[in-house]
Design a protein around this motif. Structure first.
Motif, short mmCIF file in Angstrom:
data_model
loop_
_atom_site.label_atom_id
_atom_site.label_comp_id
_atom_site.label_asym_id
_atom_site.label_seq_id
_atom_site.Cartn_x
_atom_site.Cartn_y
_atom_site.Cartn_z
N PRO A 30 0.82 -1.22 0.00
CA PRO A 30 0.00 0.00 0.00
C PRO A 30 0.85 1.26 0.00
O PRO A 30 0.36 2.34 -0.35
N LYS A 31 2.13 1.15 0.37
CA LYS A 31 3.03 2.29 0.38
C LYS A 31 3.96 2.30 -0.83
O LYS A 31 4.90 3.09 -0.89
N GLY A 32 3.68 1.41 -1.80
CA GLY A 32 4.58 1.25 -2.94
C GLY A 32 4.76 2.52 -3.75
O GLY A 32 5.88 2.87 -4.13
N PHE A 33 3.65 3.24 -4.01
CA PHE A 33 3.73 4.47 -4.81
C PHE A 33 4.54 5.53 -4.07
O PHE A 33 5.41 6.19 -4.64
N ARG A 34 4.26 5.68 -2.77
CA ARG A 34 4.95 6.68 -1.96
C ARG A 34 6.45 6.40 -1.90
O ARG A 34 7.29 7.30 -2.02
N GLU A 35 6.80 5.12 -1.69
CA GLU A 35 8.21 4.77 -1.58
C GLU A 35 8.94 4.99 -2.89
O GLU A 35 10.11 5.40 -2.91
N ALA A 36 8.25 4.73 -4.02
CA ALA A 36 8.87 4.97 -5.33
C ALA A 36 9.15 6.46 -5.50
O ALA A 36 10.23 6.85 -5.97
N TYR A 37 8.18 7.28 -5.12
CA TYR A 37 8.38 8.73 -5.22
C TYR A 37 9.56 9.17 -4.36
O TYR A 37 10.39 9.99 -4.79
N LYS A 38 9.68 8.64 -3.16
CA LYS A 38 10.76 9.03 -2.26
C LYS A 38 12.13 8.64 -2.83
O LYS A 38 13.11 9.38 -2.67
N ARG A 39 12.20 7.50 -3.51
CA ARG A 39 13.47 7.10 -4.13
C ARG A 39 13.88 8.08 -5.23
O ARG A 39 15.04 8.49 -5.32
#
Length: 282
Positions: free
Chosen positions: A138-147
């Protein structure tokens, strides 16, 4: 665009727009504390905002009706603890003209569309930074953005260079040809600023790659709201219908989301995008 190259390297063409080059990531759940309706000029028509003439039979469809912004109850503004407000209902999108006058945009070229219900854009070639979105989390999109933000901010590039933010943020979803209901690969990308297109810093994060995209013909529909809204997801079906009426065949296994505004901050603009099949070559 070479499909073979894309499949090999995982490159596929949502979404947060920083307000300054010193932008710090703000998670989605915090949007009620920071959102506010921007004060930019709103004296423009929906057609001017969207960038195309709408099809008459699309106008009154539930997924296409925008709220009356003069009615606070209808627009769904929410009062945050800091007293600010933001638009929660589907609303008239922020125009590209306003966005690109204020922030950096690639030099894309809009062409006349042969039908109603979509705009035609020639997206320039160039280098982008990519990372994979973990669709199982569920946090996949957020974590991608942070990378990607880590690379842009200088934390994870080998020169420690802080680069300007270029909109839109792009999410590419490739679907399995044997089962088009399943996402085979989900990738997020930021455009590298023009200053670094010929001399970009290397990524020190193995999950972030710098990769080229060739010039591509894209067709899109504009939405004033959020990428997770059902109304936005429904725009892909409307876009496909409009393209078929115009005799255009989009590439069937790719859906692209282009986000031009800071997610949750005031008036939104996100586009549902399909690529011209002639731009995808084997």
């Amino acid at each position: 665009m070479s499909l073979k190259l894309i499949l090999i390297v995982g490159v596929v063409t949502s979404s947060l727009l920083q307000l300054t080059t010193s932008h710090r990531y703000k998670p989605t759940e915090f949007r009620q504390f920071f959102d506010k309706v921007d004060n930019d000029d709103t004296d423009y028509s929906r057609e001017e905002a969207d960038g195309y003439e709408e099809c008459e039979d699309f106008v009154n469809l539930p997924e296409n009706v925008i709220v009356n912004e003069d009615d606070v109850n209808e627009v769904g503004q929410m009062t945050a603890p800091n007293g600010q407000h933001h638009l929660m209902g589907q609303h008239k999108a922020k125009p590209l003209e306003q966005i690109c006058a204020k922030y950096k945009c690639p030099e894309f070229r809009q062409e006349d569309s042969p039908g109603c219900g979509f705009k035609t854009t020639v997206f320039p070639g160039g280098y982008w930074i990519f990372t994979t979105v973990d669709t199982s989390s569920p946090k996949g999109f957020r974590e991608a953005y942070k990378r990607l933000h880590g690379y842009r901010s200088g934390r994870t590039n080998d020169r420690g260079v802080k680069m300007a933010f270029v909109v839109p943020v792009i999410e590419f979803k490739w679907f399995n040809p044997k089962d088009p209901s399943k996402v085979a690969l989900d990738r997020m990308a930021f455009n590298i600023p023009a200053k670094y297109q010929d001399d970009w810093p290397a990524s020190t994060d193995p999950a972030v790659q710098v990769l080229p995209l060739n010039e591509t013909i894209l067709y899109s529909r504009t939405y004033g709201g959020y990428r997770e809204d059902q109304g936005f997801l429904d725009q892909f079906a409307l876009l496909k219908t409009a393209l078929e009426r115009a005799g255009i065949t989009p590439f069937p296994f790719l859906k692209i989301t282009a986000a031009f505004t800071h997610h949750g901050f005031g008036r939104q603009r996100v586009e549902a995008v399909l690529a011209d099949i002639t731009s995808i070559t084997f």
